[in-house]
Design a protein around this motif. Structure first.
Motif, PDB file in Angstrom:
ATOM      1  N   THR A 161      48.637  47.666  38.732  1.00 37.10           N
ATOM      2  CA  THR A 161      48.129  49.066  38.460  1.00 37.10           C
ATOM      3  C   THR A 161      48.080  49.922  40.089  1.00 37.10           C
ATOM      4  O   THR A 161      47.928  49.175  40.964  1.00 37.10           O
ATOM      5  CB  THR A 161      46.895  48.944  37.906  1.00 37.10           C
ATOM      6  N   GLU A 162      47.848  51.153  39.928  1.00 35.80           N
ATOM      7  CA  GLU A 162      47.277  51.829  41.140  1.00 35.80           C
ATOM      8  C   GLU A 162      46.045  51.726  41.382  1.00 35.80           C
ATOM      9  O   GLU A 162      45.447  51.847  42.428  1.00 35.80           O
ATOM     10  CB  GLU A 162      47.724  53.407  41.018  1.00 35.80           C
ATOM     11  N   ASP A 163      45.071  51.579  40.504  1.00 34.77           N
ATOM     12  CA  ASP A 163      43.622  51.571  40.481  1.00 34.77           C
ATOM     13  C   ASP A 163      42.966  50.645  40.832  1.00 34.77           C
ATOM     14  O   ASP A 163      41.801  50.610  41.378  1.00 34.77           O
ATOM     15  CB  ASP A 163      43.241  52.462  39.151  1.00 34.77           C
ATOM     16  N   ASN A 164      43.203  49.518  40.242  1.00 43.33           N
ATOM     17  CA  ASN A 164      42.353  48.056  40.316  1.00 43.33           C
ATOM     18  C   ASN A 164      42.073  47.836  41.812  1.00 43.33           C
ATOM     19  O   ASN A 164      43.009  47.799  42.796  1.00 43.33           O
ATOM     20  CB  ASN A 164      43.049  46.935  39.588  1.00 43.33           C
ATOM     21  N   ASP A 165      40.984  47.400  42.124  1.00 44.30           N
ATOM     22  CA  ASP A 165      40.658  47.065  43.600  1.00 44.30           C
ATOM     23  C   ASP A 165      41.112  45.766  44.075  1.00 44.30           C
ATOM     24  O   ASP A 165      41.726  45.293  45.029  1.00 44.30           O
ATOM     25  CB  ASP A 165      38.974  47.272  43.737  1.00 44.30           C
ATOM     26  N   PHE A 166      41.144  44.749  43.024  1.00 49.61           N
ATOM     27  CA  PHE A 166      41.403  43.419  43.462  1.00 49.61           C
ATOM     28  C   PHE A 166      42.752  43.114  42.878  1.00 49.61           C
ATOM     29  O   PHE A 166      43.172  43.335  41.734  1.00 49.61           O
ATOM     30  CB  PHE A 166      40.567  42.473  42.814  1.00 49.61           C
ATOM     31  N   ILE A 167      43.544  42.042  43.512  1.00 47.51           N
ATOM     32  CA  ILE A 167      44.737  41.660  42.808  1.00 47.51           C
ATOM     33  C   ILE A 167      44.584  39.917  43.287  1.00 47.51           C
ATOM     34  O   ILE A 167      44.302  39.372  44.522  1.00 47.51           O
ATOM     35  CB  ILE A 167      45.818  41.893  43.469  1.00 47.51           C
ATOM     36  N   VAL A 168      44.753  39.254  42.040  1.00 47.09           N
ATOM     37  CA  VAL A 168      44.603  37.631  42.149  1.00 47.09           C
ATOM     38  C   VAL A 168      45.959  36.965  41.981  1.00 47.09           C
ATOM     39  O   VAL A 168      46.750  37.320  40.820  1.00 47.09           O
ATOM     40  CB  VAL A 168      43.831  37.077  41.132  1.00 47.09           C
ATOM     41  N   LEU A 169      46.560  36.405  43.151  1.00 41.90           N
ATOM     42  CA  LEU A 169      47.763  35.863  43.100  1.00 41.90           C
ATOM     43  C   LEU A 169      47.795  34.401  43.161  1.00 41.90           C
ATOM     44  O   LEU A 169      47.227  33.782  43.953  1.00 41.90           O
ATOM     45  CB  LEU A 169      48.437  36.442  44.245  1.00 41.90           C
ATOM     46  N   GLU A 170      48.552  33.824  42.392  1.00 38.56           N
ATOM     47  CA  GLU A 170      48.905  32.238  42.575  1.00 38.56           C
ATOM     48  C   GLU A 170      49.775  32.099  43.564  1.00 38.56           C
ATOM     49  O   GLU A 170      50.986  32.633  43.704  1.00 38.56           O
ATOM     50  CB  GLU A 170      49.659  31.681  41.222  1.00 38.56           C
ATOM     51  N   GLY A 171      49.204  31.297  44.548  1.00 44.71           N
ATOM     52  CA  GLY A 171      50.173  31.335  45.836  1.00 44.71           C
ATOM     53  C   GLY A 171      51.058  29.881  46.030  1.00 44.71           C
ATOM     54  O   GLY A 171      50.655  28.832  46.291  1.00 44.71           O
ATOM     55  N   ASP A 172      52.370  30.355  45.603  1.00 44.99           N
ATOM     56  CA  ASP A 172      53.146  29.143  45.468  1.00 44.99           C
ATOM     57  C   ASP A 172      53.791  28.841  46.942  1.00 44.99           C
ATOM     58  O   ASP A 172      54.140  29.506  47.724  1.00 44.99           O
ATOM     59  CB  ASP A 172      54.416  29.314  44.536  1.00 44.99           C
ATOM     60  N   GLU A 173      53.796  27.456  47.323  1.00 47.07           N
ATOM     61  CA  GLU A 173      54.469  27.033  48.742  1.00 47.07           C
ATOM     62  C   GLU A 173      55.907  26.912  48.622  1.00 47.07           C
ATOM     63  O   GLU A 173      56.670  26.544  49.649  1.00 47.07           O
ATOM     64  CB  GLU A 173      53.607  25.803  49.107  1.00 47.07           C
ATOM     65  N   TYR A 174      56.596  27.090  47.458  1.00 49.27           N
ATOM     66  CA  TYR A 174      58.083  26.876  47.371  1.00 49.27           C
ATOM     67  C   TYR A 174      58.795  28.222  48.173  1.00 49.27           C
ATOM     68  O   TYR A 174      57.991  29.063  48.288  1.00 49.27           O
ATOM     69  CB  TYR A 174      58.555  26.694  45.935  1.00 49.27           C
ATOM     70  N   ILE A 211      35.510  31.783  44.186  1.00 53.42           N
ATOM     71  CA  ILE A 211      36.257  33.008  44.096  1.00 53.42           C
ATOM     72  C   ILE A 211      35.508  34.012  43.249  1.00 53.42           C
ATOM     73  O   ILE A 211      35.201  35.063  43.775  1.00 53.42           O
ATOM     74  CB  ILE A 211      37.473  32.665  43.550  1.00 53.42           C
ATOM     75  N   CYS A 212      35.146  33.836  42.211  1.00 54.79           N
ATOM     76  CA  CYS A 212      34.387  34.751  41.277  1.00 54.79           C
ATOM     77  C   CYS A 212      33.102  35.277  41.839  1.00 54.79           C
ATOM     78  O   CYS A 212      33.054  36.882  41.722  1.00 54.79           O
ATOM     79  CB  CYS A 212      34.261  34.182  39.887  1.00 54.79           C
ATOM     80  N   GLN A 213      32.417  34.459  42.477  1.00 54.99           N
ATOM     81  CA  GLN A 213      31.275  34.978  43.096  1.00 54.99           C
ATOM     82  C   GLN A 213      31.491  35.948  44.169  1.00 54.99           C
ATOM     83  O   GLN A 213      30.767  36.823  44.492  1.00 54.99           O
ATOM     84  CB  GLN A 213      30.247  33.893  43.587  1.00 54.99           C
ATOM     85  N   ASN A 214      32.423  35.570  45.142  1.00 52.86           N
ATOM     86  CA  ASN A 214      32.860  36.599  46.074  1.00 52.86           C
ATOM     87  C   ASN A 214      33.621  37.861  45.621  1.00 52.86           C
ATOM     88  O   ASN A 214      34.242  38.767  46.195  1.00 52.86           O
ATOM     89  CB  ASN A 214      33.950  35.925  47.290  1.00 52.86           C
ATOM     90  N   MET A 215      33.815  37.922  44.215  1.00 54.39           N
ATOM     91  CA  MET A 215      34.475  39.050  43.567  1.00 54.39           C
ATOM     92  C   MET A 215      33.360  40.117  42.823  1.00 54.39           C
ATOM     93  O   MET A 215      33.895  40.676  42.123  1.00 54.39           O
ATOM     94  CB  MET A 215      35.741  38.745  42.717  1.00 54.39           C
ATOM     95  N   GLY A 216      32.214  39.277  42.913  1.00 56.76           N
ATOM     96  CA  GLY A 216      31.028  40.200  42.353  1.00 56.76           C
ATOM     97  C   GLY A 216      30.425  39.567  41.117  1.00 56.76           C
ATOM     98  O   GLY A 216      29.759  40.342  40.459  1.00 56.76           O
ATOM     99  N   VAL A 217      31.003  38.668  40.641  1.00 59.07           N
ATOM    100  CA  VAL A 217      30.520  37.845  39.292  1.00 59.07           C
ATOM    101  C   VAL A 217      29.306  36.939  39.702  1.00 59.07           C
ATOM    102  O   VAL A 217      29.851  35.817  40.470  1.00 59.07           O
ATOM    103  CB  VAL A 217      31.554  37.254  38.633  1.00 59.07           C
ATOM    104  N   ASP A 218      27.983  37.108  39.358  1.00 56.84           N
ATOM    105  CA  ASP A 218      27.035  36.059  39.575  1.00 56.84           C
ATOM    106  C   ASP A 218      27.223  34.613  38.940  1.00 56.84           C
ATOM    107  O   ASP A 218      28.118  34.650  37.805  1.00 56.84           O
ATOM    108  CB  ASP A 218      25.882  36.546  39.662  1.00 56.84           C
ATOM    109  N   GLU A 219      26.563  33.864  39.244  1.00 56.70           N
ATOM    110  CA  GLU A 219      26.693  32.315  38.827  1.00 56.70           C
ATOM    111  C   GLU A 219      26.480  32.181  37.398  1.00 56.70           C
ATOM    112  O   GLU A 219      27.220  31.862  36.645  1.00 56.70           O
ATOM    113  CB  GLU A 219      25.937  31.258  39.564  1.00 56.70           C
ATOM    114  N   ALA A 220      25.323  32.977  36.790  1.00 56.07           N
ATOM    115  CA  ALA A 220      25.078  32.770  35.467  1.00 56.07           C
ATOM    116  C   ALA A 220      26.080  33.537  34.669  1.00 56.07           C
ATOM    117  O   ALA A 220      26.391  32.854  33.512  1.00 56.07           O
ATOM    118  CB  ALA A 220      23.961  33.548  35.123  1.00 56.07           C
ATOM    119  N   ASP A 221      26.734  34.546  35.073  1.00 58.27           N
ATOM    120  CA  ASP A 221      27.878  35.370  34.267  1.00 58.27           C
ATOM    121  C   ASP A 221      29.163  34.416  34.341  1.00 58.27           C
ATOM    122  O   ASP A 221      29.904  34.241  33.278  1.00 58.27           O
ATOM    123  CB  ASP A 221      28.049  36.698  34.793  1.00 58.27           C
ATOM    124  N   PHE A 222      29.431  33.705  35.514  1.00 59.23           N
ATOM    125  CA  PHE A 222      30.451  32.763  35.599  1.00 59.23           C
ATOM    126  C   PHE A 222      30.424  31.771  34.547  1.00 59.23           C
ATOM    127  O   PHE A 222      31.344  31.511  33.908  1.00 59.23           O
ATOM    128  CB  PHE A 222      30.645  32.291  36.881  1.00 59.23           C
TER     129      PHE A 222
END
Length: 451
Positions: free
Chosen positions: A150-163, A283-294
């Protein structure tokens, strides 16, 4: 923007094509072979090429971006035409980076667990209605595509393949993402056709770590010695957060995760998946989701497609299929199923299907990988060895490599199927590990053995 995909039929490529179409781009593409589910999904959006093959006449000066898939070769006629016209040519990861330059990039790396961890993060975000862009290597429940831009979302989560990135760019894919937040789940030698030594393979993760944005974050599995060394040796000015496998118990086939609120039943199991969960939580906590919500969200996570996926269950029988093929994944998955069902006979079947697993020199890495199985079976196709132009692999080499007493080895699909369907699976757990299909095994038929 007008984009053309060379090799549009791949699992990753067709999902990126769908994502760009959904974003309003004008998308075309070619491929010399397109299989399901790519075929139907492209056709549904009107993106399926009229005929298979390569057509240099499709490549015109008004195309603003060529996206080159790994399946194409360096002498591909469409690629040569694009180069002749001086068109902008992107690899898959290059284009994803272009789409995410102004976002916070979260990249999940590691030899194993990256698809599951990425899936866990996206499940948590989806559960709490937090919109993020993403690219993940498996189809997830509740998600239409494996790529979302999207144009608007702040975060992008990418699976990082080493191939490798593309036929004309031999860098590992995850070197192109330059994360703000990164995770490394584990390092176990893989892709030996590209990385001939373990040291060379580990170096790729050091490069990845040093490319994290200054002031960024590295979350790493400190129980993996190679990962710990890479993290601790990096002089990149970043914040480093180690994680470990959390405490848990297994009762009557149910895994209970220790949380501040007490033991919580979860759907996934196995020490490796609990480790994945710990990484996903940071990761989720550093994206703003607290432990209980995770914890609230992760309780409903059932796993990524083909990653310890339960395909059938009855009163005293259960069957799983798993994408595991590398030695570390095979060992972790086999151990996990045995720990979950300690009183049942574990029948573990492994297909050697990848370039690395069919390499006679690499086979010794499998020593002990099936030790937790009560009945251990290895299947491989001599034809696959020939197609990959590898030296012949023998029964004796496999038996010597695994060092497993009473190891059963099959090279004929019909004989393997006959063995499987003649097994008494009462009070058993059946585990089918492969990135292939055992020479044509119908997994729906396998369900009939359990139900």
């Amino acid at each position: 923007m007008r984009t053309h995909f060379i090799a549009i039929g791949g699992a990753a490529m067709h999902n990126l094509a769908l994502a760009l179409h959904n974003k309003g781009y004008q998308v075309t593409g070619s491929d010399d072979a397109i299989f399901e589910p790519s075929k139907s999904r492209l056709a549904k959006k009107g993106l399926l090429p009229i005929e298979e093959g390569w057509f240099p006449e499709k490549i015109t000066a008004d195309i603003e971006a060529i996206i080159l898939g790994m399946h194409a070769k360096a002498d591909n006629p469409e690629l040569l035409k694009a180069q002749e016209l001086g068109l902008k040519i992107y690899s898959y990861p290059e284009f994803l980076y272009e789409q995410s330059k102004n976002k916070t990039r979260v990249v999940i790396g590691g030899s194993h667990g990256k698809t599951t961890i990425t899936s866990m993060i996206l499940h948590v975000m989806h559960y709490h209605n937090i919109e993020v862009d993403y690219m993940v290597g498996a189809q997830l429940e509740g998600f239409d595509t494996m790529v979302h831009l999207t144009e608007d979302n702040d975060f992008i989560v990418l699976e990082g393949d080493e191939y490798l990135t593309s036929p004309i760019d031999l860098r590992p894919k995850f070197h192109l993402y330059h994360p703000n937040i990164a995770l490394i789940s584990g390092i176990a030698w893989d892709h030996i056709n590209v990385f001939p030594t373990f040291e060379n393979y580990v170096d790729q993760f050091s490069i990845f770590t040093n490319q994290i944005a200054r002031g960024g974050i590295l979350i790493y599995n400190e129980e993996d010695e190679a990962v710990k060394t890479v993290a601790e040796n990096s002089e990149n000015p970043i914040r480093k957060i180690p994680y470990q496998t959390p405490s848990y118990t297994v009762e009557n086939g149910i895994t209970l995760l220790d949380t501040p609120e007490g033991p919580m039943p979860i759907e996934v199991f196995g020490a490796h998946n609990l480790s994945n969960l710990a990484g996903a939580k940071w990761i989720c906590q550093n994206m703003g989701v607290d432990e209980a919500d995770f914890y609230e969200a992760i309780a409903t996570f059932k796993g990524a497609s083909k990653r310890l996926e339960k395909i059938a269950e009855s009163k005293d029988k259960v069957a799983y299929k798993d994408f595991a093929h590398s030695p570390s994944k095979v060992a972790a998955t086999t151990k996990a199923v045995k720990a979950q069902y300690p009183t049942r006979k574990l029948v573990a079947c492994l297909e050697l299907h990848t370039y690395s697993s069919l390499n006679a020199e690499f086979l010794k890495e499998y020593q002990g990988a099936l030790d937790d199985a009560d009945v251990a079976v290895v299947f491989y196709s001599p034809d696959a060895v020939k197609i990959k132009r590898l030296e012949e692999v023998t029964y004796d080499q496999i038996a010597q490599a695994f060092q497993k007493e009473n190891l059963i080895i099959y090279t004929n699909p019909a004989e393997f199927k006959a063995f499987l369907f003649n097994q008494n699976l009462d009070n058993s757990a059946l585990l089918l590990m492969s990135s292939g299909n055992y020479g044509g095994l119908d997994f729906d038929e396998v369900k009939g053995l359990i139900n």
